[in-house]
Design a protein around this motif. Structure first.
Motif, PDB file in Angstrom:
ATOM      1  N   ILE A   1       0.707  -1.108   0.142  1.00 44.03           N
ATOM      2  CA  ILE A   1      -0.167   0.131   0.027  1.00 44.03           C
ATOM      3  C   ILE A   1       0.972   1.242  -0.051  1.00 44.03           C
ATOM      4  CG2 ILE A   1      -1.529   1.313   1.292  1.00 44.03           C
ATOM      5  CD1 ILE A   1      -2.776  -1.065   2.302  1.00 44.03           C
ATOM      6  N   VAL A   2       1.676   1.313   1.008  1.00 43.07           N
ATOM      7  CA  VAL A   2       2.702   2.389   1.159  1.00 43.07           C
ATOM      8  C   VAL A   2       3.510   2.713  -0.527  1.00 43.07           C
ATOM      9  CG1 VAL A   2       4.686   3.452   2.129  1.00 43.07           C
ATOM     10  CG2 VAL A   2       3.090   2.404   3.371  1.00 43.07           C
ATOM     11  N   GLU A   3       3.908   1.615  -0.661  1.00 41.63           N
ATOM     12  CA  GLU A   3       4.658   1.581  -1.970  1.00 41.63           C
ATOM     13  C   GLU A   3       3.994   2.043  -3.235  1.00 41.63           C
ATOM     14  OE1 GLU A   3       8.288   1.803  -4.098  1.00 41.63           O
ATOM     15  OE2 GLU A   3       8.114   1.207  -1.900  1.00 41.63           O
ATOM     16  N   LYS A   4       2.739   1.397  -3.308  1.00 44.39           N
ATOM     17  CA  LYS A   4       1.859   2.070  -4.369  1.00 44.39           C
ATOM     18  C   LYS A   4       1.114   3.375  -4.366  1.00 44.39           C
ATOM     19  CE  LYS A   4       1.110   0.158  -7.768  1.00 44.39           C
ATOM     20  NZ  LYS A   4       1.816   0.451  -9.377  1.00 44.39           N
ATOM     21  N   LYS A   5       1.310   4.014  -2.940  1.00 49.33           N
ATOM     22  CA  LYS A   5       0.690   5.278  -2.779  1.00 49.33           C
ATOM     23  C   LYS A   5      -0.890   5.146  -2.713  1.00 49.33           C
ATOM     24  CE  LYS A   5       4.496   8.173  -3.898  1.00 49.33           C
ATOM     25  NZ  LYS A   5       5.421   7.181  -4.049  1.00 49.33           N
ATOM     26  N   LEU A   6      -1.548   3.807  -2.089  1.00 51.38           N
ATOM     27  CA  LEU A   6      -2.809   3.588  -1.995  1.00 51.38           C
ATOM     28  C   LEU A   6      -3.626   3.979  -0.796  1.00 51.38           C
ATOM     29  CD1 LEU A   6      -2.809   0.244  -4.172  1.00 51.38           C
ATOM     30  CD2 LEU A   6      -3.482   2.541  -5.074  1.00 51.38           C
ATOM     31  N   VAL A   7      -2.903   4.799   0.218  1.00 54.25           N
ATOM     32  CA  VAL A   7      -3.311   5.050   1.557  1.00 54.25           C
ATOM     33  C   VAL A   7      -4.539   5.888   1.219  1.00 54.25           C
ATOM     34  CG1 VAL A   7      -3.029   6.168   3.643  1.00 54.25           C
ATOM     35  CG2 VAL A   7      -1.138   5.299   2.415  1.00 54.25           C
ATOM     36  N   MET A   8      -4.936   6.449   0.516  1.00 50.18           N
ATOM     37  CA  MET A   8      -6.208   7.277   0.496  1.00 50.18           C
ATOM     38  C   MET A   8      -7.490   6.165   0.051  1.00 50.18           C
ATOM     39  SD  MET A   8      -8.019   9.903   0.354  1.00 50.18           S
ATOM     40  CE  MET A   8      -9.783  10.779  -0.214  1.00 50.18           C
ATOM     41  N   MET A   9      -6.952   5.189  -0.908  1.00 46.76           N
ATOM     42  CA  MET A   9      -7.909   4.214  -1.187  1.00 46.76           C
ATOM     43  C   MET A   9      -8.266   3.292  -0.004  1.00 46.76           C
ATOM     44  SD  MET A   9      -6.610   3.496  -5.033  1.00 46.76           S
ATOM     45  CE  MET A   9      -7.613   2.169  -5.381  1.00 46.76           C
ATOM     46  N   SER A  10      -7.241   2.965   0.564  1.00 46.57           N
ATOM     47  CA  SER A  10      -7.474   2.043   1.825  1.00 46.57           C
ATOM     48  C   SER A  10      -8.391   2.799   2.864  1.00 46.57           C
ATOM     49  CB  SER A  10      -6.023   1.910   2.425  1.00 46.57           C
ATOM     50  OG  SER A  10      -5.216   1.273   1.496  1.00 46.57           O
ATOM     51  N   GLY A  11      -8.255   3.932   2.985  1.00 47.64           N
ATOM     52  CA  GLY A  11      -8.963   4.862   3.953  1.00 47.64           C
ATOM     53  C   GLY A  11     -10.506   4.924   3.417  1.00 47.64           C
ATOM     54  N   GLY A  12     -10.714   4.959   2.346  1.00 53.65           N
ATOM     55  CA  GLY A  12     -12.053   4.828   1.786  1.00 53.65           C
ATOM     56  C   GLY A  12     -12.918   3.470   1.965  1.00 53.65           C
ATOM     57  N   ILE A  13     -11.844   2.427   1.686  1.00 47.56           N
ATOM     58  CA  ILE A  13     -12.456   0.919   2.089  1.00 47.56           C
ATOM     59  C   ILE A  13     -12.625   0.872   3.645  1.00 47.56           C
ATOM     60  CG2 ILE A  13     -11.969  -1.331   2.157  1.00 47.56           C
ATOM     61  CD1 ILE A  13     -10.342  -0.973  -0.682  1.00 47.56           C
ATOM     62  N   ALA A  14     -11.783   1.026   4.272  1.00 42.94           N
ATOM     63  CA  ALA A  14     -11.796   1.009   5.837  1.00 42.94           C
ATOM     64  C   ALA A  14     -13.196   2.019   6.484  1.00 42.94           C
ATOM     65  CB  ALA A  14     -10.605   1.682   6.663  1.00 42.94           C
ATOM     66  N   HIS A  15     -13.585   3.185   5.766  1.00 39.52           N
ATOM     67  CA  HIS A  15     -14.691   3.591   6.535  1.00 39.52           C
ATOM     68  C   HIS A  15     -15.891   3.433   5.740  1.00 39.52           C
ATOM     69  CE1 HIS A  15     -11.305   6.211   7.934  1.00 39.52           C
ATOM     70  NE2 HIS A  15     -12.356   6.682   8.722  1.00 39.52           N
ATOM     71  N   THR A  16     -15.827   2.731   4.585  1.00 37.45           N
ATOM     72  CA  THR A  16     -17.125   2.099   4.172  1.00 37.45           C
ATOM     73  C   THR A  16     -17.434   0.918   4.964  1.00 37.45           C
ATOM     74  OG1 THR A  16     -16.345   2.836   2.053  1.00 37.45           O
ATOM     75  CG2 THR A  16     -18.224   1.257   1.998  1.00 37.45           C
ATOM     76  N   ALA A  17     -16.751   0.220   5.637  1.00 41.20           N
ATOM     77  CA  ALA A  17     -16.883  -0.937   6.453  1.00 41.20           C
ATOM     78  C   ALA A  17     -17.934  -0.571   7.593  1.00 41.20           C
ATOM     79  CB  ALA A  17     -15.692  -1.663   7.040  1.00 41.20           C
ATOM     80  N   TYR A  18     -17.774   0.581   7.938  1.00 41.69           N
ATOM     81  CA  TYR A  18     -18.795   1.157   8.874  1.00 41.69           C
ATOM     82  C   TYR A  18     -20.322   0.726   8.558  1.00 41.69           C
ATOM     83  CZ  TYR A  18     -20.555   3.977  13.011  1.00 41.69           C
ATOM     84  OH  TYR A  18     -21.046   4.267  14.078  1.00 41.69           O
ATOM     85  N   GLY A  19     -20.594   0.897   7.464  1.00 40.13           N
ATOM     86  CA  GLY A  19     -22.031   0.850   6.810  1.00 40.13           C
ATOM     87  C   GLY A  19     -22.370  -0.768   6.994  1.00 40.13           C
ATOM     88  N   GLY A  20     -21.401  -1.699   6.913  1.00 37.90           N
ATOM     89  CA  GLY A  20     -21.719  -2.976   6.890  1.00 37.90           C
ATOM     90  C   GLY A  20     -21.921  -3.410   8.535  1.00 37.90           C
TER      91      GLY A  20
END
Length: 273
Positions: free
Chosen positions: A32-51
């Motif tokens: 994640i850090v190498e591909k600079k996908l932290v923002m996308m990871s944050g989006g996935i993490a917070h969407t889990a709250y709906g579940g």
């Protein structure tokens, strides 16, 4: 604290959870850090709250709901990232907000007293149950296996995505697979750090490892060891002071990254003199 670990079941669960979290974060975090996908990871993490909210509303295990929502978010965000162009950040932020909003609405619709959502928002490693551990073990096995099976493909994908495509590696498949693995990792992390702090556990050990080595394999190993060390230090401090364990682990992690960054910067300057 050692005596307490042998005495109390909740501390034994916390130690096992720490080991599982460190393994998963060490592997996924480096990519994640190498591909600079932290923002996308944050989006996935917070969407889990709906579940989680949907699980409470419909009466099934909230973690199962988190798995469903985060995996769907992974595919949605992956598609947006490839097709959305300059608007991808905006749409990912929409996913982020929508997941939190749905979670709040679902919890509000639960009849009777609303459930305590603090353990999902901010985490509480001391409240990890045997069911949580079984899910975490399953997720850790799945994530670790897929990382090891595609290990050489991951290396090529991180080194140069265009080159990886030319030599026949299906980079689109790898990107979607990575986002699904992030979704599963988020589920592993929810009980330990909570949705709010999950990004720190995913990125900080990998970031510290990145300061220590440029080798892909070594970075994963260092990230796992750093995660284990920091989780145990955080647990020890929180146990002695009776404070929130998840938040303590994050503070120790960020402190370690800051100290390591300062030391590395000074060492690099001394070498140049």
């Amino acid at each position: 604290m050692i005596d307490a670990i042998f005495k109390y079941q909740f501390l034994q669960n916390a130690v096992i959870a720490s080991l599982l979290v460190s393994i998963v974060c060490g592997m996924i975090g480096v990519i994640i850090v190498e591909k600079k996908l932290v923002m996308m990871s944050g989006g996935i993490a917070h969407t889990a709250y709906g579940g989680v909210g949907l699980g409470y509303l419909l009466g099934f295990e909230p973690i199962i709901g988190a798995i469903g929502f985060s995996v769907l978010a992974a595919f949605g965000i992956g598609f947006v990232n490839r097709k959305g162009g300059s608007a991808s950040d905006v749409i990912i932020a929409m996913f982020w907000s929508l997941g939190m909003a749905l979670g709040i609405i679902f919890i509000g619709l639960v009849k009777g007293y609303p459930p305590n959502m603090n353990s999902y928002l901010f985490g509480n490693i001391l409240s990890v149950t045997k069911l949580d551990l079984k899910l975490m073990i399953s997720m850790t096995i799945i994530v670790s296996t897929l990382i090891l099976v595609f290990y050489n493909d991951w290396k090529a994908y991180l080194f140069d995505e265009e080159f990886a495509t030319i030599i026949g590696i299906k980079t689109t498949f790898l990107e979607y697979l990575l986002l699904v693995l992030v979704a599963l990792t988020v589920v592993v992390l929810i009980r330990v750090a909570g949705i709010i702090l999950v990004i720190a556990l995913l990125t900080a050990p990998a970031a510290v490892a990145g300061l220590l080595s440029n080798n892909f394999k070594n970075r994963m190993i260092y990230a796992i060891l750093i995660g284990i060390l920091v989780c145990f230090i955080g647990l020890w401090i929180s146990y002695l002071n009776n404070i929130a364990s998840g938040a303590t682990i994050i503070i120790v992690l960020v402190s370690m990254y800051t100290v390591t960054y300062i030391i590395k910067t000074l060492v690099d300057k001394i070498k140049k003199v």
